[in-house]
Design a protein around this motif. Structure first.
Motif, PDB file in Angstrom:
ATOM      1  N   ILE A  15      29.037  38.349  28.135  1.00  0.00           N
ATOM      2  CA  ILE A  15      29.724  39.638  28.227  1.00  0.00           C
ATOM      3  C   ILE A  15      29.899  40.207  26.825  1.00  0.00           C
ATOM      4  CG2 ILE A  15      31.879  40.791  28.841  1.00  0.00           C
ATOM      5  CD1 ILE A  15      32.137  38.899  31.176  1.00  0.00           C
ATOM      6  N   ASN A  16      29.490  41.441  26.646  1.00  0.00           N
ATOM      7  CA  ASN A  16      29.594  42.115  25.360  1.00  0.00           C
ATOM      8  C   ASN A  16      31.024  42.625  25.174  1.00  0.00           C
ATOM      9  OD1 ASN A  16      29.533  43.977  23.215  1.00  0.00           O
ATOM     10  ND2 ASN A  16      27.389  44.447  23.594  1.00  0.00           N
ATOM     11  N   ARG A  17      31.810  41.869  24.443  1.00  0.00           N
ATOM     12  CA  ARG A  17      33.217  42.216  24.246  1.00  0.00           C
ATOM     13  C   ARG A  17      33.390  43.547  23.512  1.00  0.00           C
ATOM     14  NH1 ARG A  17      32.669  36.819  24.244  1.00  0.00           N
ATOM     15  NH2 ARG A  17      34.264  35.510  25.184  1.00  0.00           N
ATOM     16  N   ARG A  18      32.488  43.882  22.633  1.00  0.00           N
ATOM     17  CA  ARG A  18      32.580  45.133  21.864  1.00  0.00           C
ATOM     18  C   ARG A  18      32.551  46.326  22.813  1.00  0.00           C
ATOM     19  NH1 ARG A  18      35.387  47.036  18.556  1.00  0.00           N
ATOM     20  NH2 ARG A  18      35.303  44.966  17.697  1.00  0.00           N
ATOM     21  N   ILE A  19      31.728  46.273  23.861  1.00  0.00           N
ATOM     22  CA  ILE A  19      31.680  47.376  24.828  1.00  0.00           C
ATOM     23  C   ILE A  19      33.024  47.510  25.534  1.00  0.00           C
ATOM     24  CG2 ILE A  19      30.675  48.106  27.034  1.00  0.00           C
ATOM     25  CD1 ILE A  19      27.985  47.031  26.004  1.00  0.00           C
ATOM     26  N   ILE A  20      33.637  46.394  25.879  1.00  0.00           N
ATOM     27  CA  ILE A  20      34.943  46.434  26.549  1.00  0.00           C
ATOM     28  C   ILE A  20      36.010  47.006  25.616  1.00  0.00           C
ATOM     29  CG2 ILE A  20      36.775  45.036  27.583  1.00  0.00           C
ATOM     30  CD1 ILE A  20      34.536  43.124  28.537  1.00  0.00           C
ATOM     31  N   ILE A  21      36.052  46.505  24.389  1.00  0.00           N
ATOM     32  CA  ILE A  21      37.052  46.985  23.419  1.00  0.00           C
ATOM     33  C   ILE A  21      36.882  48.471  23.150  1.00  0.00           C
ATOM     34  CG2 ILE A  21      37.767  46.803  20.995  1.00  0.00           C
ATOM     35  CD1 ILE A  21      37.075  43.754  21.271  1.00  0.00           C
ATOM     36  N   ALA A  56      29.183  46.106  30.153  1.00  0.00           N
ATOM     37  CA  ALA A  56      29.288  45.003  29.193  1.00  0.00           C
ATOM     38  C   ALA A  56      28.501  43.765  29.618  1.00  0.00           C
ATOM     39  CB  ALA A  56      30.747  44.633  28.983  1.00  0.00           C
ATOM     40  N   THR A  57      28.159  43.680  30.897  1.00  0.00           N
ATOM     41  CA  THR A  57      27.415  42.529  31.414  1.00  0.00           C
ATOM     42  C   THR A  57      25.979  42.875  31.777  1.00  0.00           C
ATOM     43  OG1 THR A  57      28.113  42.950  33.696  1.00  0.00           O
ATOM     44  CG2 THR A  57      29.511  41.494  32.384  1.00  0.00           C
ATOM     45  N   ASN A  58      25.587  44.124  31.499  1.00  0.00           N
ATOM     46  CA  ASN A  58      24.277  44.616  31.971  1.00  0.00           C
ATOM     47  C   ASN A  58      24.149  44.397  33.466  1.00  0.00           C
ATOM     48  OD1 ASN A  58      23.170  45.546  29.471  1.00  0.00           O
ATOM     49  ND2 ASN A  58      22.900  43.408  28.897  1.00  0.00           N
ATOM     50  N   LYS A  68      35.525  41.758  47.584  1.00  0.00           N
ATOM     51  CA  LYS A  68      35.960  40.570  46.856  1.00  0.00           C
ATOM     52  C   LYS A  68      35.332  40.522  45.468  1.00  0.00           C
ATOM     53  CE  LYS A  68      36.596  37.942  51.056  1.00  0.00           C
ATOM     54  NZ  LYS A  68      36.154  36.821  51.863  1.00  0.00           N
ATOM     55  N   ILE A  69      34.161  41.098  45.348  1.00  0.00           N
ATOM     56  CA  ILE A  69      33.435  41.118  44.081  1.00  0.00           C
ATOM     57  C   ILE A  69      33.209  42.581  43.704  1.00  0.00           C
ATOM     58  CG2 ILE A  69      31.279  40.506  42.910  1.00  0.00           C
ATOM     59  CD1 ILE A  69      33.037  38.092  43.580  1.00  0.00           C
ATOM     60  N   ASP A  70      33.546  42.948  42.460  1.00  0.00           N
ATOM     61  CA  ASP A  70      33.385  44.330  41.999  1.00  0.00           C
ATOM     62  C   ASP A  70      32.118  44.535  41.176  1.00  0.00           C
ATOM     63  OD1 ASP A  70      35.861  45.192  43.117  1.00  0.00           O
ATOM     64  OD2 ASP A  70      36.889  44.264  41.437  1.00  0.00           O
ATOM     65  N   VAL A  71      31.718  43.492  40.439  1.00  0.00           N
ATOM     66  CA  VAL A  71      30.563  43.603  39.541  1.00  0.00           C
ATOM     67  C   VAL A  71      29.698  42.356  39.701  1.00  0.00           C
ATOM     68  CG1 VAL A  71      29.825  43.699  37.119  1.00  0.00           C
ATOM     69  CG2 VAL A  71      31.858  44.970  37.854  1.00  0.00           C
ATOM     70  N   ILE A  72      28.392  42.561  39.755  1.00  0.00           N
ATOM     71  CA  ILE A  72      27.425  41.463  39.694  1.00  0.00           C
ATOM     72  C   ILE A  72      26.736  41.591  38.342  1.00  0.00           C
ATOM     73  CG2 ILE A  72      25.323  40.443  40.650  1.00  0.00           C
ATOM     74  CD1 ILE A  72      27.636  40.138  42.532  1.00  0.00           C
ATOM     75  N   THR A  73      26.810  40.534  37.536  1.00  0.00           N
ATOM     76  CA  THR A  73      26.221  40.568  36.201  1.00  0.00           C
ATOM     77  C   THR A  73      24.717  40.360  36.269  1.00  0.00           C
ATOM     78  OG1 THR A  73      26.348  38.202  35.744  1.00  0.00           O
ATOM     79  CG2 THR A  73      28.334  39.496  35.324  1.00  0.00           C
ATOM     80  N   LYS A  74      24.064  40.578  35.129  1.00  0.00           N
ATOM     81  CA  LYS A  74      22.614  40.351  35.075  1.00  0.00           C
ATOM     82  C   LYS A  74      22.280  38.886  35.329  1.00  0.00           C
ATOM     83  CE  LYS A  74      22.062  39.390  30.188  1.00  0.00           C
ATOM     84  NZ  LYS A  74      21.396  39.716  28.958  1.00  0.00           N
ATOM     85  N   ASN A  75      23.276  37.987  35.122  1.00  0.00           N
ATOM     86  CA  ASN A  75      23.083  36.557  35.364  1.00  0.00           C
ATOM     87  C   ASN A  75      23.515  36.155  36.771  1.00  0.00           C
ATOM     88  OD1 ASN A  75      22.204  36.270  32.707  1.00  0.00           O
ATOM     89  ND2 ASN A  75      24.254  35.842  31.952  1.00  0.00           N
ATOM     90  N   ASN A  76      23.720  37.146  37.635  1.00  0.00           N
ATOM     91  CA  ASN A  76      24.117  36.941  39.024  1.00  0.00           C
ATOM     92  C   ASN A  76      25.491  36.278  39.152  1.00  0.00           C
ATOM     93  OD1 ASN A  76      23.541  37.456  41.732  1.00  0.00           O
ATOM     94  ND2 ASN A  76      22.872  35.360  42.072  1.00  0.00           N
TER      95      ASN A  76
END
Length: 88
Positions: A15-21, A56-58, A68-76
């Motif tokens: 997770i790209n913390r800079r994008i979140i910040i 932030a997770t692509n 139950k799940i809001d985001v699925i990351t590129k790593n599933n």
């Protein structure tokens, strides 16, 4: 895909913390003064939070706050985004 229910977990390095910040800073720059002016607790809209986490997770927003799940990351990885309010 692993699921964690009501369990805090370490933020994955993927997770790209800079994008979140940066996303939080931009949101608060625009919305913070309104919350203060109206004497409301500081909070971030859940849809915006989900969008920032997806970016932030692509990943991709899938739950729109209702599942139950809001985001699925590129790593599933499935992420349930919870919005917290900060009292000042």
């Amino acid at each position: 895909m692993q699921k964690y229910v009501l369990q805090m977990s370490i933020i994955p390095k993927s997770i790209n913390r800079r994008i979140i910040i940066d996303g939080i800073a931009k949101y608060m720059e625009l919305h913070g003064p309104l919350h203060v002016e109206q004497n409301r607790n500081l909070s971030i809209d859940s849809e915006y939070s989900e969008t920032i986490i997806a970016k932030a997770t692509n990943g991709k927003r899938v739950g729109n706050g209702n599942g139950k799940i809001d985001v699925i990351t590129k790593n599933n990885e499935g992420i349930d985004v919870i919005t917290l309010e900060a009292e000042y």
